[in-house]
Design a protein around this motif. Sequence first.
Motif, PDB file in Angstrom:
ATOM      1  N   SER A  31       6.034 -16.442   8.265  1.00  0.00           N
ATOM      2  CA  SER A  31       5.043 -15.574   8.869  1.00  0.00           C
ATOM      3  C   SER A  31       5.562 -14.608   9.345  1.00  0.00           C
ATOM      4  N   ALA A  85      -6.183 -12.968   9.880  1.00  0.00           N
ATOM      5  CA  ALA A  85      -6.351 -13.917   8.337  1.00  0.00           C
ATOM      6  C   ALA A  85      -7.970 -13.947   7.922  1.00  0.00           C
ATOM      7  N   ARG A 132      -2.757 -16.584   7.000  1.00  0.00           N
ATOM      8  CA  ARG A 132      -1.959 -14.933   5.994  1.00  0.00           C
ATOM      9  C   ARG A 132      -2.729 -13.954   6.053  1.00  0.00           C
ATOM     10  N   ASP A 164      -8.462 -18.587   4.474  1.00  0.00           N
ATOM     11  CA  ASP A 164      -7.987 -20.450   4.585  1.00  0.00           C
ATOM     12  C   ASP A 164      -8.672 -21.127   3.964  1.00  0.00           C
TER      13      ASP A 164
END
Length: 310
Positions: free
Chosen positions: A210, A171, A247, A252
Amino acid sequence: MRALVISHAAANRVQGAEGLDEARLCRERRSKKVGALPLRARMVLHASARCVAPDTPVPADVGVSLGTQFGAIDVAEQALETVAREGFGGVTPSAYATGLPNAVAAIVASVHGLQGPNLTLLGYQSGLDAIIAACRQIRAGNARAMLAGGFDLPSERYAAHLKDTPRYADAGPILPGVGLLWVREADPAEEAAGAVVMGWASGHLATPLSAQGQDTASDPDVRALIARAVPGEEGAGVRIHALYPGRPGLPDYLAASAPLYLIETVLAAPAPGVHAVLVQGFHPTACLCLVIRKTAGRVAEHALPGSEET
């Protein structure tokens, strides 16, 4: 029963290495009741000032509903470190007023005179959950409108801890942000305009978001969740937005992630359509779903004189 509409929205987030500078904070540094305002409250107030109409009296039954993952853990950390170093006498009084997760919602309500329901929810999904809770309060007759969304201002210690977990291996950075909506019942002429909340639901998915990649729309649990949110809707023609912690390649914003995505991707979209925003938190299967019908045009924000845009 009239439809619920999102009439205004405001986002405030750090986008990279520039940090949380004064351009993303409200100018006020102190409150009459609280004293020195923490940075997270100033960040949220910067956005809330663009959702609450200026120079317009706010009815007494308007409330606030906010979600946060990080809360005010840093204030508690600082207070404990101060106690260990100096004793309780060294802890500043403002720490007792601002060191709880619900402090920001209380400050926002105080500044804007929002005397209705005052809610603070916790967890990664809590930004979207706070929007759903706001809709429930309006539907129950407890409020005529709600300021709702999510915020987070993680400490370096907390962000570093999360980045060390496998979930965040690919991420982007964990950054401060806030996304707020003004939700209210629609006037009859508005039900075909703007952004209408069609429904919401919660449930469990056998396959985490996910792990689904581009196949989210074909997952039977996802379709069932959308059908529970909007009875009779099986997901055909619905654009699905899947959000979860860590992600790949994306920053984030913790509890602010879903409200920010909703504002900047769904509500800002020029084309009409039905959108289902799905959020999974740190639990591998628990999922929230909010379904929005977006018509052409962008949801507006009130801009106070002299306010900075983000």
